[in-house]
Design a protein around this motif. Sequence first.
Motif, mmCIF file in Angstrom:
data_model
loop_
_atom_site.group_PDB
_atom_site.id
_atom_site.type_symbol
_atom_site.label_atom_id
_atom_site.label_comp_id
_atom_site.label_asym_id
_atom_site.label_seq_id
_atom_site.Cartn_x
_atom_site.Cartn_y
_atom_site.Cartn_z
ATOM 1 N N SER A 1 -15.163 -16.433 51.436
ATOM 2 C CA SER A 1 -14.074 -16.199 51.914
ATOM 3 C C SER A 1 -13.618 -17.164 52.955
ATOM 4 O O SER A 1 -12.568 -17.747 53.151
ATOM 5 C CB SER A 1 -14.290 -14.867 52.745
ATOM 6 O OG SER A 1 -13.079 -14.310 53.680
ATOM 7 N N ASN A 2 -14.650 -17.864 53.895
ATOM 8 C CA ASN A 2 -14.503 -18.621 54.776
ATOM 9 C C ASN A 2 -15.294 -19.989 54.815
ATOM 10 O O ASN A 2 -15.164 -20.740 55.762
ATOM 11 C CB ASN A 2 -14.201 -18.264 56.317
ATOM 12 C CG ASN A 2 -15.244 -17.780 56.862
ATOM 13 O OD1 ASN A 2 -16.186 -17.522 56.366
ATOM 14 N ND2 ASN A 2 -15.574 -17.363 58.272
ATOM 15 N N LEU B 1 -0.679 -19.108 51.441
ATOM 16 C CA LEU B 1 -2.024 -19.320 52.045
ATOM 17 C C LEU B 1 -2.880 -18.232 51.458
ATOM 18 O O LEU B 1 -2.460 -17.019 51.739
ATOM 19 C CB LEU B 1 -2.183 -19.329 53.479
ATOM 20 C CG LEU B 1 -3.577 -19.140 53.902
ATOM 21 C CD1 LEU B 1 -4.483 -20.422 53.501
ATOM 22 C CD2 LEU B 1 -3.387 -19.070 55.442
ATOM 23 N N ASN B 2 -3.817 -18.446 50.384
ATOM 24 C CA ASN B 2 -4.613 -17.124 49.915
ATOM 25 C C ASN B 2 -5.929 -17.677 49.785
ATOM 26 O O ASN B 2 -6.421 -18.387 48.998
ATOM 27 C CB ASN B 2 -4.249 -16.854 48.338
ATOM 28 C CG ASN B 2 -5.186 -15.981 47.801
ATOM 29 O OD1 ASN B 2 -6.169 -15.471 48.358
ATOM 30 N ND2 ASN B 2 -4.702 -15.246 46.677
ATOM 31 N N PRO B 3 -6.719 -17.239 50.826
ATOM 32 C CA PRO B 3 -7.991 -17.749 51.202
ATOM 33 C C PRO B 3 -9.101 -17.494 49.733
ATOM 34 O O PRO B 3 -10.043 -18.046 50.045
ATOM 35 C CB PRO B 3 -8.450 -17.256 52.420
ATOM 36 C CG PRO B 3 -7.457 -16.629 53.078
ATOM 37 C CD PRO B 3 -6.262 -16.297 51.993
ATOM 38 N N PHE B 4 -8.535 -16.760 48.862
ATOM 39 C CA PHE B 4 -9.378 -16.247 47.768
ATOM 40 C C PHE B 4 -8.988 -16.944 46.461
ATOM 41 O O PHE B 4 -9.544 -16.784 45.605
ATOM 42 C CB PHE B 4 -9.486 -14.672 47.592
ATOM 43 C CG PHE B 4 -9.694 -13.802 48.899
ATOM 44 C CD1 PHE B 4 -11.166 -13.775 49.050
ATOM 45 C CD2 PHE B 4 -8.908 -13.289 49.638
ATOM 46 C CE1 PHE B 4 -11.587 -13.180 50.265
ATOM 47 C CE2 PHE B 4 -9.177 -12.621 50.920
ATOM 48 C CZ PHE B 4 -10.425 -12.585 50.911
ATOM 49 N N PRO C 1 -11.927 -14.410 42.183
ATOM 50 C CA PRO C 1 -10.658 -15.244 42.278
ATOM 51 C C PRO C 1 -9.509 -14.125 42.779
ATOM 52 O O PRO C 1 -9.238 -13.226 42.173
ATOM 53 C CB PRO C 1 -10.113 -15.794 40.918
ATOM 54 C CG PRO C 1 -11.178 -15.569 40.128
ATOM 55 C CD PRO C 1 -12.114 -14.408 40.623
ATOM 56 N N ASP C 2 -8.677 -14.736 43.689
ATOM 57 C CA ASP C 2 -7.492 -14.051 44.448
ATOM 58 C C ASP C 2 -7.528 -12.573 45.009
ATOM 59 O O ASP C 2 -6.305 -12.059 45.134
ATOM 60 C CB ASP C 2 -6.430 -14.187 43.233
ATOM 61 C CG ASP C 2 -6.144 -15.556 42.826
ATOM 62 O OD1 ASP C 2 -6.015 -16.482 43.615
ATOM 63 O OD2 ASP C 2 -6.135 -15.826 41.411
ATOM 64 N N THR C 3 -8.709 -12.261 45.206
ATOM 65 C CA THR C 3 -8.775 -10.856 45.695
ATOM 66 C C THR C 3 -9.686 -10.661 46.950
ATOM 67 O O THR C 3 -10.762 -11.084 46.787
ATOM 68 C CB THR C 3 -8.867 -9.868 44.584
ATOM 69 O OG1 THR C 3 -9.338 -8.578 45.265
ATOM 70 C CG2 THR C 3 -10.280 -10.237 43.808
ATOM 71 N N PRO C 4 -9.272 -10.013 48.082
ATOM 72 C CA PRO C 4 -10.134 -9.814 49.084
ATOM 73 C C PRO C 4 -11.375 -8.632 48.584
ATOM 74 O O PRO C 4 -12.173 -8.327 49.398
ATOM 75 C CB PRO C 4 -9.325 -9.215 50.180
ATOM 76 C CG PRO C 4 -8.196 -8.562 49.527
ATOM 77 C CD PRO C 4 -8.160 -9.635 48.139
ATOM 78 N N ALA C 5 -10.951 -8.095 47.467
ATOM 79 C CA ALA C 5 -12.035 -6.823 47.251
ATOM 80 C C ALA C 5 -13.479 -7.599 47.027
ATOM 81 O O ALA C 5 -13.662 -8.534 46.409
ATOM 82 C CB ALA C 5 -11.694 -6.217 45.670
ATOM 83 N N ILE C 6 -14.431 -6.995 47.814
ATOM 84 C CA ILE C 6 -15.732 -7.436 47.758
ATOM 85 C C ILE C 6 -16.360 -7.039 46.379
ATOM 86 O O ILE C 6 -16.451 -6.035 46.036
ATOM 87 C CB ILE C 6 -16.572 -6.821 48.979
ATOM 88 C CG1 ILE C 6 -15.970 -7.401 50.233
ATOM 89 C CG2 ILE C 6 -18.030 -7.445 48.645
ATOM 90 C CD1 ILE C 6 -16.606 -6.820 51.583
#
Length: 395
Positions: free
Chosen positions: A382-383, A4-7, A166-171
Amino acid sequence: MRELNPFSYAFHEDPYPTYRWLRDEQPVYRNDQLDFWALSRYHDVVEASRDWATYSSAEGTTLERLDPRLGEHLPMMIFLDPPQQTRLRALVSKVFTPRRVAALEPFIRERTLHYLTPLVAAGGGDFVKEFSALLPMDVIFTLLGVPSEERNRLRELIDASLHRDPDTPAIPASAAEAMAQQVRYWFALVAERRRRPQDDLVSHLIAAEVPSPAGAPERLTDPEVAGFLNLLAAAGNETVTKLLANAIVLLARHPEAYATLRADSARVPDAVEEVLRYTSPSQYQGRTLMRDVELHGQTMPQGARVLLLTASANRDERAFGDPDRFDIGRQQLVPLGFGYGVHSCLGAAVARLEGRVALEEFARRVAHVSVDESRLQRVHMSNVHGFSGVPFRAA
Ligand code: HEM
């Protein structure tokens, strides 16, 4: 190896197979790389949402960790636990009572027709850009007191601040910059209304007296008023835009459901609930554990980040019969599209009203709706889940 990757942009296209796998195989899911846990079954999500003392909102409700300075510079009740959250929520609850919300209906209908009439006359257009992004904007910004000429710019800043790579939580730097500009705008608006109060929510919040922890009445600080504006603006714009566009896409895919609405507008509220269940604009609520929690034989440690996957809970076959079928006739359990527990959506009645009025007027005017699925555009947040472009034809 599934994850699970929310990004992940591919996940945004269709998160539901991943959710089914989680519910069946990994009801207490752990992602080592992104350092979070996730609960996906209806019963588990409800129990956790109820237990705010264990599942805290104070470190933010998305997977990205909040900047700890935000609490001080821009306090928002969605990122506070009781009793601080209760104090702030009590202050704005009065604006969202059923009576106050019902009084908004003529205004919402007028704005709906303002945007819908030319679109129908043209035989279609882009449902998001020309309708569903604009109606919620007018509703929430009128309530707050944002002048008309500043609304589009502010709405674009809100969108940009929520965009993720894509694929990263970095803002992304562009998102951080858009957030900074928004915050500057809110502080300037508060300063302006302190000088010249008007009959709007900003001015009411500035004037409101709240009991302090010691009991004596006190006023909200500038950061507290700006925090309210920031939260209500984002919450009021983003999710309703997605709800309305998700509704049109689903109704175009299900002509029999659309025909039912056209034949009987009393069915519209059920359709709104089913759209919220089937494709929830808010996919999860993030929490931080205040103690170790043992569930399904696994232990999630104190301090862990846990995502409560409400969008998965809404498709849990343990709670809903034939959950992947879009069915506006279904009997709902407690719906989780608006969250659950002390933080459950404050604006749910406004959102439901906008949804009902928009679909009533659309169905009254459009006999057949079709969507160009090959040109649908998605947001990548993100969500928040939904579309930024929905080309449609109305006949
Ligand atoms: C379809 C539209 C909407 C959806 C799906 C939605 C969803 C949600 C969810 C899931 C939460 C819970 C967050 C959590 O537990 O951490 C929430 C909270 C909240 N929503 Fe909404 N929302 C919608 C529309 C609105 C509107 C129109 C407003 C304002 C007028 C609004 C204002 C808020 C506020 C202020 C909170 C925080 C409440 C608190 O922390 O006590 N929402 N919403």
